[in-house]
Scaffold this active site. Structure first.
Site, PDB file in Angstrom:
ATOM      1  N   LYS A   1     -93.135  -4.399  76.398  1.00 56.49           N
ATOM      2  CA  LYS A   1     -94.373  -5.164  76.167  1.00 56.49           C
ATOM      3  C   LYS A   1     -94.960  -5.654  77.485  1.00 56.49           C
ATOM      4  CE  LYS A   1     -93.436  -7.100  71.584  1.00 56.49           C
ATOM      5  NZ  LYS A   1     -93.176  -8.379  70.889  1.00 56.49           N
TER       6      LYS A   1
ATOM      7  N   GLY B   1     -84.822  -4.950  82.896  1.00 55.82           N
ATOM      8  CA  GLY B   1     -85.890  -4.666  81.936  1.00 55.82           C
ATOM      9  C   GLY B   1     -85.746  -3.251  81.378  1.00 55.82           C
ATOM     10  N   HIS B   2     -85.588  -2.282  82.290  1.00 56.65           N
ATOM     11  CA  HIS B   2     -85.358  -0.904  81.852  1.00 56.65           C
ATOM     12  C   HIS B   2     -84.072  -0.819  81.027  1.00 56.65           C
ATOM     13  CE1 HIS B   2     -87.542  -0.181  85.824  1.00 56.65           C
ATOM     14  NE2 HIS B   2     -88.319   0.438  84.961  1.00 56.65           N
TER      15      HIS B   2
ATOM     16  N   LEU C   1     -89.341  -9.078  85.238  1.00 58.53           N
ATOM     17  CA  LEU C   1     -88.740  -8.083  86.131  1.00 58.53           C
ATOM     18  C   LEU C   1     -89.682  -6.897  86.290  1.00 58.53           C
ATOM     19  CD1 LEU C   1     -84.997  -8.046  85.009  1.00 58.53           C
ATOM     20  CD2 LEU C   1     -86.138  -9.480  86.703  1.00 58.53           C
TER      21      LEU C   1
END
Ligand code: AMP
Length: 274
Positions: free
Chosen positions: A145, A33-34, A181
């Site tokens: 988001k 995700g990061h 995640l």
């Protein structure tokens, strides 16, 4: 990639830069995700700055500040491979002095949903994001988001304080089963990970209902709560517009459906934008 741990070193490293700066603030224990935020920043900017800082002021008394996963070595490798230019990993002392001037979350939007369940969390979050945005001198800053309310409040802060940075919302990254995640997924056992899927399943159920023409928020919420029975405790299910006002009917293109629930140790959040 340069690793900087002090504000002074960051300011010095920035002096060497030309062109646009993309910035990704994180609390570390980096995952895909990061990484998706970092990759987007890499594509859209000349320089990418990532910060890893577990910000104490956004944790409430009794929350998981001490237990929050810290993986400095792995985070460094991930940033290196992703082509990050500057990795900023400050200490608490570098970021805060005693008796600080503070900005606070807005009275209504900052104290519903996450803000209601975690009072003070958004004050601390906005405080550190303001500092980090100022320190990075970013042209663009990337936020997931996944933390929809956080994203809305940061966008409002930038607007209210006339900050010269573009806030870029990024899509939620999920695992192959649909689980959003999160660094806190590290707390889940295999059995809990399975049950944690009820969050994304509830959101999927809601989106299917909308696609089938059901717009009534109460009807959708009731169905979602059934799916969420697998969680240990549901904190909220909410259907709001993009400025976080509660809706009676889903508005296509202007709705966010959110859920927060406890599964085992962690409190998980997820949402979809409709
Ligand atoms: P955190 O380290 O949890 O503070 O998150 C740093 C940034 O990564 C925030 O903007 C989050 O919204 C974003 N983020 C965290 N998890 C995800 C995910 N699964 N998909 C997309 N962005 C994420």
């Amino acid at each position: 990639m340069v690793i900087v741990r002090t504000v002074e070193a960051l300011q010095k490293a920035k002096k060497e830069l030309n062109g646009s700066i993309g910035f990704v603030p994180t609390m570390g224990a980096l995952h895909q995700g990061h990484l998706s935020l970092i990759q987007q920043a890499r594509r859209e900017n000349d320089t990418v700055i990532v910060s890893v800082f577990v910000n104490p002021t956004q944790f409430l008394e009794g929350e998981d500040l001490d237990a929050y996963p810290r993986r400095e070595e792995a985070d460094t490798k991930i940033c290196e491979v992703a082509g990050v230019d500057i990795l900023f990993m400050p200490t608490i002392e570098q970021m805060y002095e005693k008796d600080e001037l503070c900005i606070g979350a807005p009275a209504i939007r900052g104290y519903i949903l996450e803000g209601e369940k975690r009072p003070g969390h958004f004050d601390g979050m906005l405080q550190v994001v303001m500092k980090l945005l100022n320190l990075s001198s970013a042209d663009r800053a990337y936020f997931g988001k996944k933390d929809a309310q956080q994203l809305a409040l940061i966008t409002q802060m930038v607007r209210n304080y006339f900050m010269d940075v573009e806030i870029i919302p990024c899509e939620i990254v999920r695992d192959e089963n649909g689980l959003a995640l999160s660094s806190r997924n590290a707390y889940l056992s295999a059995e809990e990970k399975e049950r944690a899927l009820c969050l994304s399943r509830a959101l999927k159920r809601a989106s299917k209902m909308v696609m089938a023409g059901e717009f009534d928020v109460d009807v959708i919420k009731a169905q979602m709560l059934e799916v969420l029975q697998e969680a240990d405790r549901v904190e909220y299910v909410a259907i709001v517009d993009r400025s976080f006002k509660a809706l009676k009917k889903v508005e296509i293109g202007n709705t966010i459906i959110l859920v927060a629930a406890w599964v085992g140790k962690p409190r998980l959040i997820d949402n979809i934008w409709i």
